[in-house]
Motif scaffolding. Structure first.
Motif, mmCIF file in Angstrom:
data_model
loop_
_atom_site.group_PDB
_atom_site.id
_atom_site.type_symbol
_atom_site.label_atom_id
_atom_site.label_comp_id
_atom_site.label_asym_id
_atom_site.label_seq_id
_atom_site.Cartn_x
_atom_site.Cartn_y
_atom_site.Cartn_z
ATOM 1 N N THR A 225 -38.097 14.338 7.978
ATOM 2 C CA THR A 225 -38.470 13.001 8.437
ATOM 3 C C THR A 225 -38.840 12.169 7.218
ATOM 4 N N THR A 226 -38.200 11.056 7.064
ATOM 5 C CA THR A 226 -38.570 10.144 5.977
ATOM 6 C C THR A 226 -38.695 8.741 6.534
ATOM 7 N N TYR A 227 -39.451 7.960 5.844
ATOM 8 C CA TYR A 227 -39.667 6.602 6.333
ATOM 9 C C TYR A 227 -39.857 5.652 5.166
ATOM 10 N N PHE A 228 -39.469 4.428 5.397
ATOM 11 C CA PHE A 228 -39.779 3.326 4.484
ATOM 12 C C PHE A 228 -40.160 2.151 5.367
ATOM 13 N N THR A 229 -41.320 1.633 5.119
ATOM 14 C CA THR A 229 -41.720 0.478 5.903
ATOM 15 C C THR A 229 -42.318 -0.558 4.968
ATOM 16 N N SER A 230 -42.044 -1.784 5.246
ATOM 17 C CA SER A 230 -42.538 -2.839 4.374
ATOM 18 C C SER A 230 -42.925 -4.052 5.196
ATOM 19 N N ALA A 231 -43.816 -4.803 4.649
ATOM 20 C CA ALA A 231 -44.212 -6.062 5.281
ATOM 21 C C ALA A 231 -44.485 -7.067 4.181
ATOM 22 N N GLY A 232 -44.223 -8.294 4.468
ATOM 23 C CA GLY A 232 -44.437 -9.308 3.444
ATOM 24 C C GLY A 232 -44.765 -10.659 4.034
ATOM 25 N N VAL A 233 -45.526 -11.395 3.294
ATOM 26 C CA VAL A 233 -45.838 -12.784 3.630
ATOM 27 C C VAL A 233 -45.595 -13.600 2.382
ATOM 28 N N LYS A 234 -44.866 -14.679 2.535
ATOM 29 C CA LYS A 234 -44.491 -15.443 1.355
ATOM 30 C C LYS A 234 -44.584 -16.928 1.641
ATOM 31 N N SER B 288 -45.196 -1.983 0.702
ATOM 32 C CA SER B 288 -44.246 -1.042 1.295
ATOM 33 C C SER B 288 -44.817 0.367 1.204
ATOM 34 N N LEU B 289 -44.500 1.134 2.204
ATOM 35 C CA LEU B 289 -44.966 2.515 2.279
ATOM 36 C C LEU B 289 -43.724 3.394 2.413
ATOM 37 N N ARG B 290 -43.680 4.375 1.557
ATOM 38 C CA ARG B 290 -42.461 5.178 1.500
ATOM 39 C C ARG B 290 -42.857 6.641 1.444
ATOM 40 N N GLY B 291 -42.261 7.447 2.298
ATOM 41 C CA GLY B 291 -42.626 8.859 2.247
ATOM 42 C C GLY B 291 -41.808 9.677 3.217
ATOM 43 N N GLY B 292 -42.306 10.866 3.499
ATOM 44 C CA GLY B 292 -41.590 11.737 4.398
ATOM 45 C C GLY B 292 -42.263 13.090 4.435
ATOM 46 N N THR B 293 -41.817 13.886 5.358
ATOM 47 C CA THR B 293 -42.372 15.224 5.440
ATOM 48 C C THR B 293 -41.905 16.035 4.246
ATOM 49 N N GLY B 294 -42.650 17.062 3.961
ATOM 50 C CA GLY B 294 -42.340 17.852 2.775
ATOM 51 C C GLY B 294 -40.960 18.470 2.816
ATOM 52 N N PRO C 230 -41.734 14.627 -13.813
ATOM 53 C CA PRO C 230 -40.709 15.135 -12.896
ATOM 54 C C PRO C 230 -39.820 14.006 -12.369
ATOM 55 N N ILE C 231 -38.630 14.372 -11.945
ATOM 56 C CA ILE C 231 -37.704 13.387 -11.348
ATOM 57 C C ILE C 231 -37.522 13.745 -9.878
ATOM 58 N N PRO C 232 -38.255 13.095 -9.009
ATOM 59 C CA PRO C 232 -38.063 13.387 -7.586
ATOM 60 C C PRO C 232 -36.744 12.793 -7.093
ATOM 61 N N GLY C 233 -36.191 13.423 -6.094
ATOM 62 C CA GLY C 233 -34.990 12.877 -5.467
ATOM 63 C C GLY C 233 -33.704 13.164 -6.204
ATOM 64 N N GLY D 150 -36.840 6.193 2.969
ATOM 65 C CA GLY D 150 -37.947 7.092 2.721
ATOM 66 C C GLY D 150 -37.544 8.239 1.810
ATOM 67 N N ARG D 151 -38.550 8.946 1.332
ATOM 68 C CA ARG D 151 -38.312 10.073 0.443
ATOM 69 C C ARG D 151 -39.288 11.185 0.819
ATOM 70 N N ALA D 152 -38.816 12.391 0.747
ATOM 71 C CA ALA D 152 -39.669 13.511 1.104
ATOM 72 C C ALA D 152 -40.872 13.571 0.170
ATOM 73 N N GLY D 153 -41.960 13.957 0.715
ATOM 74 C CA GLY D 153 -43.128 14.169 -0.131
ATOM 75 C C GLY D 153 -44.242 13.200 0.154
ATOM 76 N N THR D 154 -45.147 13.127 -0.779
ATOM 77 C CA THR D 154 -46.348 12.314 -0.617
ATOM 78 C C THR D 154 -45.986 10.845 -0.437
#
Lengths: 461, 1003
Positions: free
Chosen positions: B351-360, B341-347, B41-44, B262-266
């Motif tokens: 509400t969608t979200y994208f959150t990321s963290a990094g150490v380099k 990074s965590l990306r998701g949203g309500t079905g 499938p092609i989400p989005g 963010g993207r809707a879904g899981t």
């Protein structure tokens, strides 16, 4: 555009407020009313600019005369631009000893037009104008010291006008007249200048007093007239006598026997490294060394030889050295506070000796050369010279060992007497570039000046 | 100007009001979008009813459910990375299944046309380059500029040195300016971000320039702070014809960065773990001495304090042929990076979200240098009913850069300066009683390894980039929409730099820096830039055309406060400036405000073949002479997709675009300043060296861009050809004055400059089978600059040292970036030896910028294995190699292995030949990655059933350089970023290559 610049430059120059979008920098476009504080700031600006101009002025001449050398690992141009090729007019040597003097001259013009100045009493105006114009004359002298026959510009009143490059002879004539004009002002002026001078001006005599400024003025007049008299291209016959007249006034208080205190009398630059300053002592800590020939040519017993200490340096373009003057010792922090003379009587006395040689007064010349020779060199006095040549050689010796790293007096005299064939100039290991231009005896007109004139830099009378 | 605004508002209202309430009857249509040739499938995916504003977005499983008006219609299905498709939906159909082919050539990407509008690349009238996240992060990137190297036709992206932490210049379509801003505007999620560079105070010990800090501090431009991992796409608007809508900041192009959302879904969790190392990629061949040769050398050239070889070698044993470069730059420290990074949203997608963290951590090629970054990003989107949506993006980051000492110096402190004068039989690593020895060959006595261990150069940056956006869908009918958005953005950072040189080093004890041993310099720079945007977009879809009208306001403010404190003469171990013997302070501040408004109209018509665009932006700025005056920047463009196509051609689009953009006046150019001069505690003032211009206006660059885009062979080939011409008028010049006037420069608006160039992009899929795919992207660009008129005499400009070596000059009829070399005077004398005249020789050597550049990117995919490479080739451009000058003159006979060549070069230089101006051509293997997808089943076994993908990668950056340049690297700039004069090579930080092993997991 032109109208704007003219308006900007002729407008009242007063203490600046801060710009709306740059609170940290003062701007002439946001000004507040003039005041005594304004006058003090503008006068200090001129004096501090004069001091800021001094670094290269002190050092370059010694290198050009092959007394000094700067073989530094990270800047080969100190060697290559002086000893190997003519200085590039775009770089920090060939392009130096120019802009700062003209900034001072423009600042002087702006101060003399400022309300803070014009609102002074006539007497205070006279003292201030006499002082400022004497400093202006000093700038012209220094410009000519390094540009010689390449000529320099006599700065006019309008910054939008590109004044011509003038021959050395015409600039010296102008400078002589400028000093005379300043003398008139000083004589008519108050007993002191109407602003506070830096502490160096009272270190060896109080040069905030117009009486002493008159001595300084006449000393510089003597310097200019000696240069005019000994100009190889356009010698001025009357100048030797005029020099004697001026220098006799400047040195009227000379003691007999001569004293070190008197030789040191004159205005000095003071440096205060413990507080923020716009200029640091340019001698201390520099990579400036003295040539082996300089070290090896002291007369036996010359106490100035004790001023030389061993030093290390890399070999740059085949040149190196092993000694430096104590006053440059990078490990001696106390030297950062050492004052440096602007003009002192020792220089004026040797200038008078030059004038005396030129007028045939070899006895007078001997006496004046001996004043430095015995006091500063600690050497026995010369017998009266019987030939001008002997006197000149003795004079050059004193200039070499008294003024290396204190200005270009030695190279200026070498030019005046066409003495580039001296052994210590053409010493072994040094390049000899031929009869026509054996040394870098003057600096070129700077690249920016040349560009602005589309390459036309031939001096006009 | 007010009347223009009213006119636009009236036009919009006229378009909107008649259609209010004309809602049509609709039905629900569901569907499923999959990858062509499979079931994935092609989400989005975006699904739109053609000719209407109706549509929706496919969910995580590729399913959509949209409203469709009664009757037969067509649906357009789009998704980035796939070729768009139009499918019919009959009057009685309620379900549609669609499969999309992968768009390997990115023909369907949406590109920006204005501050609130986009258009399909297939219709775009400008050659906008889009670089997506996969292309950006093929290789672990130090910063986004390096990620763009070789990928953007028309962009010259050059590193200033090999030092860790960045310092890269991006220049689009040549040089437009002499004194103004020369870098593109960077916009991140609507926030104009700052890309300034500040010194770290290195000058306090190097003595390279004036003051505590100088432009020779090997500065880092702060766009380097952005995290490449968070970026969804970068769109590069290369000139005014595309960037006019950005007003006085659009002349140099605009780099529009969109971060991931963010993207809707899981929820999807991506984790990347990298380990790597770094290695110096080039050193200079140094001279070796046998013991006999060394003895002879020392006897002939004993260093200070030694009489000859006997006493020298007693104190400093013969060390053979020791390469101090390897001793110092031979570190292979561990680099690592962890990014999640965590990306998701309500079905329902509300509400969608994208959150990321990094150490380099990037290790340097010395054991004490390096670069560290920690970053945290949260992007949220919340829909409040059908009309209101809110979006908030926030990134907080910290970087720590330790770059050591490099570049020009006047204190014999730069390691390469010292090495250039120290014969290789001296061993810097030798210790006596556990203490490094003093180098007798260095005037400073500096032991470069001691300095490297104890001199500290940390630069900490704490940065917040955030924006909040509110959207209101005022009208959403079948035929038209009217949306408003209000965006507030801020970019705020604190740059805290420290230089600490302890008093006990040989360097400090030698007195060359100061008679007071021990130096500390603290730099504290605070930058805040903020913008507020109000945008409105009206879209009207009628059968003959689609009209998109946008309009808006924008307010910007930027404040900079830069303070340096310096102390010399320190107690051992004490870095408190208050205890120093000698202190100094420098400060610089500025505050810039601007306001603009714009309107834009786009008409897409003729069966979506013809796109017409017109726009105007009006702006005022506090840096202009008249801060209240608005300057206008219009643009217009047309693109047309030909209906009649040559054989094998899928699509052929002609395009022509015109635009004007400004270049904001540099801060303070309208003023004539007074220069403070301190003496004896009294603050003096004299006139500054530059005469300001109180009527100054922004530079104006007009660009005409034309070209064509073709796709051929069923989407297997794409060719993009662009020719442009830019003309900059009213240049902000600091024209040279005769210094004898008392001023050295005056600010003027005058003169014109022209840039003409060609850009070609060729994208191919030579092989595409079920098991093997080869994708190839080739870019070519060339740009020629010329100063076509100059109202003042030619003048020197740009950074540099001396025309003897090679410097820069603005001169009519020549490129603004020409390199000139002064080769001496001919003095003439008459028969009596009297001076007559001098003739000056100035050679026009060439240009600092390359003649052309090409990028070759190739991806080979064999099943789960992918090999990617990027080769960056740059032809021409002159570099002033003063590193050679150090080595040629710093030691008897040179310290280079090829002493004869060095001596020959040195002699030629003294004879006035331009030997230090060298061709800087090079080819670099920028990126090489071998990637293997371990497969979903393996991922399940290793990481559990939620794991979707597990990939392992081996990659390298800047692995190989081919060049005839004799220095370390032709990519070099002692003065950091600069439009003119950036190619000065002065004992730089040597270049390095990086190697990484990465594990990428998706859950």
């Amino acid at each position: 555009m032109k109208k704007y610049i003219a308006a900007a430059l002729t407008s009242t120059l007063v203490l600046a407020g801060a710009c709306q979008d740059n609170p940290a920098a003062p701007s002439r476009d946001n000004v507040v009313a003039g005041s005594q504080q304004t006058l003090q700031s503008l006068a200090t600006g001129i004096i501090a600019q004069d001091r800021a101009n001094y670094g290269g002025y002190l050092l370059w001449g010694g290198i050009m005369a092959r007394d000094a050398i700067v073989p530094t690992a990270n800047e080969s141009r100190f060697v290559t631009e002086f000893y190997v090729t003519p200085p590039d007019p775009s770089d920090f040597i060939g392009g130096s000893q120019w802009t700062g003097y003209y900034q001072l001259l423009r600042a002087s013009q702006l101060l003399l037009k400022d309300k803070a100045f014009t609102s002074l009493s006539a007497a205070d105006q006279g003292a201030a104008r006499g002082f400022i114009r004497t400093l202006d004359a000093l700038s012209y002298i220094r410009l000519i010291d390094y540009r010689d026959q390449n000529g320099v510009v006599i700065q006019g009143p309008d910054a939008t006008v590109q004044d011509p490059i003038r021959t050395k002879a015409s600039v010296l004539a102008y400078t002589s007249a400028l000093l005379d004009s300043a003398l008139v002002d000083l004589k008519a002026g108050s007993s002191t200048v109407p602003f506070t001078l830096p502490s160096g001006y009272s270190l060896h005599g109080d040069y905030s007093q117009t009486a002493n400024l008159i001595l300084l003025n006449r000393g510089l007049k003597g310097r200019v007239e000696v240069m005019r008299a000994l100009d190889p291209v356009a010698p001025n016959a009357a100048s030797a006598a005029a020099a004697l007249t001026a220098l006799n006034i400047a040195l009227a208080g000379a003691p007999s026997p001569m004293t070190e205190a008197y030789l040191n009398a004159g205005p000095w630059y003071q440096y205060n490294p413990s507080s923020p300053e716009s200029a640091a002592n340019p001698q201390q800590g520099s990579s400036s060394l003295v040539t082996d020939n300089f070290v090896n040519s002291f007369m036996p017993g010359d106490i100035r030889a004790a001023n030389v200490i061993p030093a290390s340096a890399p070999t740059v373009a085949g040149f190196t050295a092993s000694h430096r003057l104590k006053l440059t010792d990078p490990n001696n922090a106390a030297l950062q506070s050492s004052p440096i003379p602007i003009v002192r009587n020792a220089e004026l006395i040797l200038l008078r000796a030059q004038a005396e040689i030129a007028t045939g007064d070899l006895a007078g010349a001997t006496n004046d050369i001996n004043a430095v020779h015995t006091v500063e060199g600690g050497l026995p006095a010369y017998s009266t010279f019987t030939t001008a040549s002997d006197a000149i050689n003795a004079l050059l010796y004193e200039l070499r060992y008294t003024f290396t790293y204190f200005g270009p007096q030695h190279i200026v005299a070498l030019r005046e007497y066409n003495m580039f064939n001296l052994a210590y100039v053409t010493q072994a290991g040094m390049p000899n570039k031929g009869a026509a231009d054996p040394l870098v005896s003057s600096l070129p007109i700077t690249r920016n000046e040349t560009n602005a004139r589309n390459g036309n830099i031939t001096p006009v009378p | 100007m007010k009347s223009v605004t009213r006119l636009w508002i009236a036009a919009v209202l006229l378009a909107v009001i008649p259609s209010l309430g004309h809602a049509q009857q609709t039905r629900r249509v569901t569907g499923h979008v999959t990858v062509q040739g499979g079931t994935e499938p092609i989400p989005g995916a975006t699904v739109q009813v053609v000719g209407t504003t109706l549509g929706g977005i496919a969910d995580d499983n590729g399913n959509f459910n949209i409203s469709v008006p009664a009757g037969a219609h067509q649906l357009r299905i789009r998704r980035i990375g796939f070729a768009a498709k139009i499918v019919p939906v009959g009057a009685n159909d309620n379900s549609v299944n669609v499969s999309l082919a992968r768009d390997v050539l990115q023909l369907e990407t949406q590109v920006i046309t204005g501050q609130a509008t986009t258009v399909s690349r297939a219709n775009a009238a400008n050659a906008v380059t889009v670089v997506n996240t996969e292309q950006i992060n093929k290789v672990p990137q130090q910063n986004i500029e390096s990620a763009l190297q070789g990928k953007v036709p028309g962009a010259v992206i050059t590193s200033n040195s090999g030092a860790p932490g960045g310092g890269i210049q991006l220049q689009l379509r040549g040089t437009n300016t002499v004194n103004g801003n020369y870098q593109p505007l960077y916009v991140v999620d609507g926030v104009a971000v700052d890309n300034s560079a500040f010194g770290n105070g290195l000058n306090s010990i190097s003595g390279a320039g004036g003051a505590i800090s100088s432009n020779q501090d090997q500065q880092v431009n702060r766009i380097a702070d952005l995290n490449p991992e968070d970026i969804e796409s970068i769109e590069v608007l290369k000139g005014p014809s595309a960037g006019a809508i950005y007003g006085s900041r659009g002349a140099n192009g605009v780099v529009v960065i969109t971060t991931k959302r963010g993207r809707a879904g899981t929820p999807t969790l991506d984790v990347v773990q990298r380990f790597g190392t770094t290695a110096v990629s080039n050193t200079l061949a140094l001279r070796c001495f046998s013991q006999a040769q060394a003895t002879q050398y020392v006897d002939s050239n004993p260093p200070a304090g030694f009489k000859g070889a006997t006493d020298y070698f007693a104190a400093n044993p013969y060390a053979g042929c020791t390469d101090a470069q390897n001793q110092l730059y031979g570190n292979h420290g561990l680099s690592y990076e962890t990014a999640a990074s965590l990306r998701g949203g309500t079905g329902d997608g509300n509400t969608t979200y994208f959150t990321s963290a990094g150490v380099k951590h990037d290790a340097g090629i010395t054991s004490t240098d390096g670069y560290d970054k920690q970053n945290l990003r949260i992007n949220l989107t919340q829909q409040f009913g059908p009309k209101i949506n809110l979006r908030a993006n926030t990134e907080v980051l910290h970087t720590l850069t330790k770059r050591g000492i490099s570049g020009n110096d006047n204190n014999a402190i730069n390691p390469l300066d010292v090495i250039s004068g120290t014969p290789s039989f001296y061993d810097f690593s030798r210790k006596v009683n556990g203490v490094y020895t003093s180098d007798p060959w260095a005037v400073s006595g500096a032991n470069i390894l001691q300095d490297q261990q104890v001199i500290q150069t940390p630069e900490n940056v704490y940065r917040l980039i955030g924006s909040a956006q509110a959207g209101w869908s005022a009208i959403a009918s079948t035929r038209q929409t009217l949306d408003f958005s209000l965006l507030g953005g801020v970019d705020s950072y604190s740059d805290q730099a420290l230089i600490y040189s302890p008093p006990f080093t040989y360097l400090e004890q030698s007195g060359v820096i100061s008679p007071y041993p021990g130096t500390v310099a603290n730099g504290n720079t605070n930058v805040v830039s903020a913008n507020l945007n109000l945008n409105g977009t009206h879209k009207l879809i009628l059968s003959p055309f689609t009209a998109t009208t946008s309009f808006g306001l924008r307010q910007d403010r930027a404040q900079v406060d830069n303070v340096f404190n310096q102390g010399k003469g320190l107690f051992p171990g004490i870095t408190n400036i208050a205890t120093a013997t000698q202190t100094a302070v420098n400060q610089a501040q500025n505050d810039t405000k601007s306001f603009s408004y714009y309107a834009q109209e786009e008409i897409l018509t003729a069966n979506e073949r013809l796109l017409l665009t017109g726009a105007i932006n009006a702006e005022r700025s506090s840096t202009n002479g008249d801060a209240n005056k608005f300057y206008s920047y219009p643009k217009a463009s047309i693109s047309y997709k030909l209906p009649w196509l040559p054989p094998k051609t899928d699509n052929l689009k002609l395009r022509l675009a015109y635009g004007k953009a400004g270049n904001r006046v540099p801060t303070n150019f309208k003023y004539t300043f007074l220069t403070p001069l301190l003496e004896d505690g009294v603050n003096g003032l004299r006139q500054g060296a530059q005469i300001g211009l109180n009527t100054i206006k922004p530079e104006l660059t007009t660009e005409v861009e034309g070209g064509f885009d073709a796709t051929m062979f069923g989407g297997r080939a794409g060719l993009e050809v662009t020719q442009y011409q830019k003309k900059t008028t009213g240049m902000v010049l600091t024209a040279g004055l005769a210094p004898s006037t008392g001023f050295t420069t005056k600010v003027i608006n005058g003169g014109t400059m022209r840039n003409v160039g060609t850009e070609v992009g060729l994208n191919l899929v030579p092989i595409q089978t079920s098991i093997f795919t080869w994708t190839s992207n080739t870019t070519f660009s060339r740009n020629k600059n010329k100063v076509t008129s100059l109202p003042v005499p030619a003048f020197a400009t740009g950074a540099g040292f001396s025309e003897r070596f090679g410097s820069y000059k603005i001169q009519q009829g020549y490129s603004a970036t020409q390199v000139v070399v002064f080769s001496g005077f001919d003095s003439t004398f008459d028969a009596n030896g009297k001076y007559v005249s001098r003739a000056r020789h100035e050679l026009h050597i060439g240009d600092q910028n390359p003649d052309f550049q090409m990028g070759f990117s190739n991806d080979f995919t064999l099943g789960r294995l992918t090999l990617s490479s990027l080769l960056d080739w740059r032809k021409g451009g002159y570099v002033i190699n003063l590193t050679n000058n150090y080595f040629d003159f710093n030691v008897a006979g040179s310290n280079f292995a090829d002493t004869l060549a060095a001596q020959k070069r040195g002699n030629a230089f003294l004879a006035g030949q331009p030997v230090y101006a060298e061709h800087g051509s090079f080819a670099k293997l920028r990126e090489l990655t071998l990637s293997y997808d371990l497969g979903e089943s393996f991922a399940h076994r290793m990481l559990g059933s939620r794991a979707k993908d597990l990939r392992i990668e081996a990659s390298g950056h800047n692995l190989i350089t081919w060049t005839n340049y004799t220095g370390y690297d032709p990519e070099v700039s002692n003065f950091g970023n600069a439009p003119i004069g950036r190619t000065q090579d002065v004992t730089p930080y040597p270049p390095s290559r990086q190697f990484f092993l990465s594990l990428n997991a998706t859950f």
